[in-house]
Design an enzyme around this catalytic site. Structure first.
Site, PDB file in Angstrom:
ATOM      1  NE  ARG A 265      -3.570  -2.507   2.278  1.00  0.00           N
ATOM      2  CZ  ARG A 265      -4.591  -2.818   3.082  1.00  0.00           C
ATOM      3  NH1 ARG A 265      -4.929  -1.982   4.046  1.00  0.00           N
ATOM      4  NH2 ARG A 265      -5.256  -3.934   2.907  1.00  0.00           N
ATOM      5  NE  ARG A 280      -1.900   4.924   8.737  1.00  0.00           N
ATOM      6  CZ  ARG A 280      -3.167   4.581   8.501  1.00  0.00           C
ATOM      7  NH1 ARG A 280      -3.508   4.115   7.327  1.00  0.00           N
ATOM      8  NH2 ARG A 280      -4.078   4.716   9.443  1.00  0.00           N
ATOM      9  CD  GLU A 352      -9.395  -1.263   9.632  1.00  0.00           C
ATOM     10  OE1 GLU A 352      -9.677  -0.062   9.522  1.00  0.00           O
ATOM     11  OE2 GLU A 352      -9.294  -2.039   8.661  1.00  0.00           O
ATOM     12  CB  SER A 355     -11.693  -4.511   7.880  1.00  0.00           C
ATOM     13  OG  SER A 355     -12.731  -3.898   7.164  1.00  0.00           O
ATOM     14  NE  ARG A 392      -2.887  -1.107  10.982  1.00  0.00           N
ATOM     15  CZ  ARG A 392      -3.767  -0.229  10.535  1.00  0.00           C
ATOM     16  NH1 ARG A 392      -5.064  -0.396  10.797  1.00  0.00           N
ATOM     17  NH2 ARG A 392      -3.373   0.809   9.837  1.00  0.00           N
TER      18      ARG A 392
END
Length: 429
Positions: A265, A280, A352, A355, A392
RNA sequence: GGAGGCGUCGCCUAGUCUGGUCUAUGGCGCCCGCCUGCUAAGCGGGUUUGGGGCUACAACCCCAUCGAGGGUUCAAAUCCCUCCGCCUCCGCCA
């Protein structure tokens, strides 16, 4: 892509859905008028084409034994018609493209239950466990970066040296932790009936487009130079395209896959956000659940996916909350999305970790995935859900289960995957 | 990377040289029916997908669809070009 019939028969529903996401609804009118001119163009083309075919047969028949004058007359007539056919066909294609473009720009219709509004308008559905009270325990929690350094598990300095910011090396127990988590996730998935998959993480544009990642989300996607290929941001992409252009036997549904892949990403819109540590990053590994099922079963399956995500987090003994994402934060493909947010002690908030999205038939229409049942063929529903996004999860485990001396308690369910270890101990001061 | 071969309606397959009667052949599988103590065999019929018209989203009619896109032609599965995929051989390589 939404159901064209809904657009045609009930455009107000689509307008309302756009409003709920906070989007303009002029695209609805654009799609409607494009549909109308498209159908008009089709009728025109087909009439001319039919006539051309009819004359063509006469010419073929006159070829043997017919008189030559008549054949010449027919040829002249049909020659002129051929030009018209070509023009009508071009007009039809153009109209169809416009219609397609307008339709592709409309996101999935958000569920009635999804809260209206944007990122901050989520609803908390439930809270599981409670954040550790470090004040009562009498010590200040370290953040995952510090813990990772002490354990010799995470090296972001060298990550930056070799690959740039938002990159990291998992080393020693850090690398073992990834393998343990992946195995634990895959085992859980397999026991639940999922088929394990290792998909390619480079895909053609069609796969990217079909899953809805080339719209406004395109900024976040890595494109390979001179290759017309993309690095996937999630294995949802190859797994959705897995059955593209296929007609599945309705009896084979649901098809449940658990895919392990790297995820890439750009994080284009997040400058300065979560810059510390590995929360991140530009690259991480993930185990993702992906399901093909019937539209009727989709909602129940969505709940099951959430259940499997919760089971995994429960096994890691994390405190988390489940939120119902607001319509404006759903992404293009989802009708409804639940996030599991784990408590991150160093940040003092829920963040988060997983998801799960119900994309109904939206992706299946774009990727042409149908099932054949008693009443013919119909698009299937696709759903996805994170089982374990490695960095994460590591962040949450290290910070949640840390002790005053910098050691980290290993959750019971994870211990077998780490050779029975109950404690991770600092190797550096 | 080099050379050659191939891609047809679930699977296999005919058709491509020699463009029109291809409304794409046949077999297998599958579905319906007949026959039949049961089963098998046999007999008859059906069986790509998408779109449009008309409508009850039925029936019916039409258009497209022979890997994808373009071209030639009155007319393309068939001729030409580009691309994609698969196979064989050679080279290189974890």
């Amino acid at each position: 892509m939404i159901d064209p019939r809904v657009l045609r028969d009930d455009p107000d529903r689509v307008r309302a859905a756009q409003a709920k996401r906070g989007l303009a609804d002029d695209v609805v009118d654009r799609a409607l008028s494009a549909d109308e001119s498209r159908r008009k163009a089709i009728v025109e083309f087909e009439a001319k084409r039919g006539e051309q075919k009819r004359l063509g047969k006469l010419i073929a028949a006159s070829g043997k034994g017919g008189d030559a004058d008549e054949k010449q007359a027919l040829l002249a007539q049909t020659k002129a018609l051929a030009v018209e056919v070509k023009a009508a066909e071009a007009a039809q294609n153009e109209a169809a493209e416009e219609w397609q473009a307008a339709l592709l720009a409309i996101p999935n219709l958000a569920a009635d239950e999804a809260p209206a509004g944007g990122e901050d308008n989520f609803a908390v559905l439930e809270t599981i466990g409670s954040p550790r009270d470090f004040a009562t325990e009498g010590f200040e929690p370290r953040d995952h970066l510090e813990l990772g350094r002490m354990l010799g598990a995470i090296d972001v300095e060298r990550g930056a040296k070799v690959s740039g910011s938002r990159f990291y090396f998992l080393v020693g127990i850090g690398a073992q932790l990834e393998r343990a988590l992946v195995n634990m996730a895959m085992d859980q998935a397999r026991e639940a009936g999922f088929t394990e998959v290792i998909p390619p993480s480079m895909v053609k544009p069609h796969a990217m487009e079909g899953t809805g990642f080339l719209g406004q989300a395109a900024d976040d996607v890595y494109r390979l130079e001179g290759q017309d290929m993309y690095l996937v941001g999630t294995s949802e992409v190859p797994m959705a395209a897995f059955h593209s252009d296929e007609i599945l036997d309705a009896g084979s549904l649901p098809l449940r896959y658990a895919a392990f892949s790297p995820c890439f990403r750009k994080e284009a819109g997040s400058h300065g956000k979560d810059t510390r540590g590995i929360f991140r990053v530009h690259w991480f590994d993930k185990v993702e659940m992906f399901v093909y099922t019937t539209p009727e079963e989709a909602e129940a399956e969505h709940q099951r996916l959430l259940g499997w995500e919760k089971q995994f987090l429960d096994n890691l003994e994390l405190a988390y909350q489940v939120i119902d994402t607001a319509a404006g934060d759903l992404g293009l493909s989802a009708k409804r999305k639940f996030d599991c947010e784990a408590w991150i002690p160093s940040q003092g908030k829920y963040r988060e970790l997983t998801s799960t999205s119900n994309c109904t038939e939206f992706q299946a229409r774009r990727l042409d995935i149908r099932s054949r049942g008693e009443s013919g063929t119909a698009p299937v529903a696709t759903l996805n859900g994170t089982l374990c996004a490695i960095p994460r999860t590591i962040v949450a485990i290290l910070e949640t289960h840390q002790q005053a001396d910098g050691s980290v308690r290993v959750p019971k369910a994870l211990q077998p995957y780490l050779g029975g270890r109950e404690l991770l101990e600092p190797t550096v001061g």
